[in-house]
Design a protein around this motif. Structure first.
Motif, PDB file in Angstrom:
ATOM      1  N   ILE A 161       0.817  -1.221   0.000  1.00 17.03           N
ATOM      2  CA  ILE A 161       0.000   0.000   0.000  1.00 17.03           C
ATOM      3  C   ILE A 161       0.846   1.266   0.000  1.00 17.03           C
ATOM      4  CG2 ILE A 161      -1.957  -1.144   1.096  1.00 17.03           C
ATOM      5  CD1 ILE A 161      -1.188   0.499   3.668  1.00 17.03           C
ATOM      6  N   HIS A 162       2.130   1.158   0.325  1.00 19.47           N
ATOM      7  CA  HIS A 162       2.987   2.342   0.363  1.00 19.47           C
ATOM      8  C   HIS A 162       3.780   2.553  -0.927  1.00 19.47           C
ATOM      9  CE1 HIS A 162       1.925   3.233   4.419  1.00 19.47           C
ATOM     10  NE2 HIS A 162       2.350   2.075   4.859  1.00 19.47           N
ATOM     11  N   SER A 163       3.640   1.631  -1.870  1.00 19.39           N
ATOM     12  CA  SER A 163       4.350   1.766  -3.134  1.00 19.39           C
ATOM     13  C   SER A 163       3.648   2.810  -4.002  1.00 19.39           C
ATOM     14  CB  SER A 163       4.367   0.426  -3.864  1.00 19.39           C
ATOM     15  OG  SER A 163       4.860   0.587  -5.166  1.00 19.39           O
ATOM     16  N   GLU A 164       4.409   3.725  -4.516  1.00 21.85           N
ATOM     17  CA  GLU A 164       3.848   4.805  -5.340  1.00 21.85           C
ATOM     18  C   GLU A 164       3.156   4.251  -6.588  1.00 21.85           C
ATOM     19  OE1 GLU A 164       2.568   8.453  -5.738  1.00 21.85           O
ATOM     20  OE2 GLU A 164       3.856   7.897  -4.063  1.00 21.85           O
ATOM     21  N   GLU A 165       3.667   3.152  -7.123  1.00 16.06           N
ATOM     22  CA  GLU A 165       3.066   2.581  -8.326  1.00 16.06           C
ATOM     23  C   GLU A 165       1.673   1.982  -8.060  1.00 16.06           C
ATOM     24  OE1 GLU A 165       4.750  -1.870  -8.949  1.00 16.06           O
ATOM     25  OE2 GLU A 165       6.246  -0.288  -9.009  1.00 16.06           O
ATOM     26  N   ASN A 166       1.353   1.696  -6.805  1.00 16.32           N
ATOM     27  CA  ASN A 166       0.051   1.131  -6.447  1.00 16.32           C
ATOM     28  C   ASN A 166      -0.918   2.173  -5.910  1.00 16.32           C
ATOM     29  OD1 ASN A 166       1.089  -1.437  -7.047  1.00 16.32           O
ATOM     30  ND2 ASN A 166       1.869  -1.671  -4.982  1.00 16.32           N
ATOM     31  N   LYS A 167      -0.524   3.426  -5.844  1.00 17.42           N
ATOM     32  CA  LYS A 167      -1.302   4.462  -5.162  1.00 17.42           C
ATOM     33  C   LYS A 167      -2.745   4.577  -5.657  1.00 17.42           C
ATOM     34  CE  LYS A 167      -1.291   9.346  -3.818  1.00 17.42           C
ATOM     35  NZ  LYS A 167      -2.457   9.084  -3.030  1.00 17.42           N
ATOM     36  N   VAL A 168      -2.956   4.633  -6.957  1.00 16.32           N
ATOM     37  CA  VAL A 168      -4.307   4.801  -7.502  1.00 16.32           C
ATOM     38  C   VAL A 168      -5.181   3.606  -7.115  1.00 16.32           C
ATOM     39  CG1 VAL A 168      -5.664   4.961  -9.624  1.00 16.32           C
ATOM     40  CG2 VAL A 168      -3.557   6.300  -9.381  1.00 16.32           C
ATOM     41  N   GLU A 169      -4.650   2.399  -7.294  1.00 17.67           N
ATOM     42  CA  GLU A 169      -5.407   1.189  -6.956  1.00 17.67           C
ATOM     43  C   GLU A 169      -5.720   1.128  -5.463  1.00 17.67           C
ATOM     44  OE1 GLU A 169      -4.970  -3.677  -7.145  1.00 17.67           O
ATOM     45  OE2 GLU A 169      -3.469  -2.435  -8.152  1.00 17.67           O
ATOM     46  N   VAL A 170      -4.731   1.428  -4.630  1.00 17.17           N
ATOM     47  CA  VAL A 170      -4.909   1.372  -3.180  1.00 17.17           C
ATOM     48  C   VAL A 170      -5.924   2.419  -2.723  1.00 17.17           C
ATOM     49  CG1 VAL A 170      -3.737   1.760  -0.975  1.00 17.17           C
ATOM     50  CG2 VAL A 170      -2.664   0.327  -2.714  1.00 17.17           C
ATOM     51  N   ASP A 171      -5.824   3.621  -3.259  1.00 17.04           N
ATOM     52  CA  ASP A 171      -6.794   4.665  -2.902  1.00 17.04           C
ATOM     53  C   ASP A 171      -8.216   4.227  -3.237  1.00 17.04           C
ATOM     54  OD1 ASP A 171      -4.778   6.290  -1.959  1.00 17.04           O
ATOM     55  OD2 ASP A 171      -4.770   7.630  -3.697  1.00 17.04           O
ATOM     56  N   LYS A 172      -8.387   3.586  -4.384  1.00 17.31           N
ATOM     57  CA  LYS A 172      -9.718   3.112  -4.786  1.00 17.31           C
ATOM     58  C   LYS A 172     -10.228   2.032  -3.829  1.00 17.31           C
ATOM     59  CE  LYS A 172     -12.380   1.326  -8.627  1.00 17.31           C
ATOM     60  NZ  LYS A 172     -12.424   0.960 -10.024  1.00 17.31           N
ATOM     61  N   VAL A 173      -9.354   1.121  -3.453  1.00 16.11           N
ATOM     62  CA  VAL A 173      -9.741   0.042  -2.527  1.00 16.11           C
ATOM     63  C   VAL A 173     -10.133   0.630  -1.174  1.00 16.11           C
ATOM     64  CG1 VAL A 173      -8.839  -1.919  -1.208  1.00 16.11           C
ATOM     65  CG2 VAL A 173      -8.475  -1.791  -3.672  1.00 16.11           C
ATOM     66  N   PHE A 174      -9.351   1.576  -0.664  1.00 20.59           N
ATOM     67  CA  PHE A 174      -9.692   2.214   0.615  1.00 20.59           C
ATOM     68  C   PHE A 174     -11.017   2.955   0.518  1.00 20.59           C
ATOM     69  CE2 PHE A 174      -5.029   2.578   2.263  1.00 20.59           C
ATOM     70  CZ  PHE A 174      -5.092   1.269   2.715  1.00 20.59           C
ATOM     71  N   GLU A 175     -11.265   3.590  -0.619  1.00 20.65           N
ATOM     72  CA  GLU A 175     -12.533   4.301  -0.809  1.00 20.65           C
ATOM     73  C   GLU A 175     -13.707   3.324  -0.837  1.00 20.65           C
ATOM     74  OE1 GLU A 175     -14.724   6.735  -4.362  1.00 20.65           O
ATOM     75  OE2 GLU A 175     -12.572   7.051  -4.130  1.00 20.65           O
ATOM     76  N   LEU A 176     -13.551   2.216  -1.528  1.00 27.77           N
ATOM     77  CA  LEU A 176     -14.624   1.227  -1.633  1.00 27.77           C
ATOM     78  C   LEU A 176     -14.919   0.531  -0.301  1.00 27.77           C
ATOM     79  CD1 LEU A 176     -13.710  -0.403  -5.059  1.00 27.77           C
ATOM     80  CD2 LEU A 176     -15.753   0.956  -4.555  1.00 27.77           C
ATOM     81  N   THR A 177     -13.864   0.233   0.454  1.00 28.97           N
ATOM     82  CA  THR A 177     -14.052  -0.505   1.710  1.00 28.97           C
ATOM     83  C   THR A 177     -14.356   0.403   2.891  1.00 28.97           C
ATOM     84  OG1 THR A 177     -11.680  -0.466   2.198  1.00 28.97           O
ATOM     85  CG2 THR A 177     -12.541  -2.395   0.997  1.00 28.97           C
ATOM     86  N   LYS A 178     -14.068   1.679   2.752  1.00 27.49           N
ATOM     87  CA  LYS A 178     -14.266   2.656   3.842  1.00 27.49           C
ATOM     88  C   LYS A 178     -13.358   2.370   5.036  1.00 27.49           C
ATOM     89  CE  LYS A 178     -18.065   4.571   1.933  1.00 27.49           C
ATOM     90  NZ  LYS A 178     -17.809   4.534   0.516  1.00 27.49           N
ATOM     91  N   VAL A 179     -12.242   1.682   4.786  1.00 26.78           N
ATOM     92  CA  VAL A 179     -11.251   1.440   5.831  1.00 26.78           C
ATOM     93  C   VAL A 179      -9.880   1.876   5.332  1.00 26.78           C
ATOM     94  CG1 VAL A 179     -12.510  -0.520   6.834  1.00 26.78           C
ATOM     95  CG2 VAL A 179     -10.726  -0.935   5.154  1.00 26.78           C
ATOM     96  N   ASP A 180      -8.973   2.086   6.259  1.00 26.78           N
ATOM     97  CA  ASP A 180      -7.612   2.431   5.871  1.00 26.78           C
ATOM     98  C   ASP A 180      -6.602   1.559   6.611  1.00 26.78           C
ATOM     99  OD1 ASP A 180      -7.846   3.486   8.384  1.00 26.78           O
ATOM    100  OD2 ASP A 180      -7.270   5.515   7.837  1.00 26.78           O
TER     101      ASP A 180
END
Length: 85
Positions: A32-51
């Motif tokens: 989750i801290h890799s810059e290359e995964n940022k867009v995907e991770v942000d979307k997952v956090f938004e969908l799940t409502k958890v961080d």
């Protein structure tokens, strides 16, 4: 396809990955801290409502801590059930 969203030094992430590995369940690990995964991770956090992690994605199903499961063992059991379906 299984994706497990993780971060270094997370004992829960390690436990879930170890359980999957021992059972021969293949997965992609997404840091989750890799810059290359940022867009995907942000979307997952938004969908799940958890961080928090680990978050597992099995097909289109997202499993988030304290929403879908309360223990790593429960998360692993759900993953196994989803793989049977």
């Amino acid at each position: 396809m299984i994706r497990i969203y993780t971060m270094d030094e997370c004992p829960y992430c390690k436990e879930l990955k170890d359980l999957c590995t021992k059972e021969g369940i293949k997965f992609d690990e997404i840091d989750i801290h890799s810059e290359e995964n940022k867009v995907e991770v942000d979307k997952v956090f938004e969908l799940t409502k958890v961080d928090s992690v680990p978050i597992a994605k099995v097909g289109n199903q997202l499993l988030a801590p304290d929403v879908s499961f309360t223990s790593i063992e429960e998360a692993f059991d759900i993953i196994k059930e989803l793989l049977k379906a």
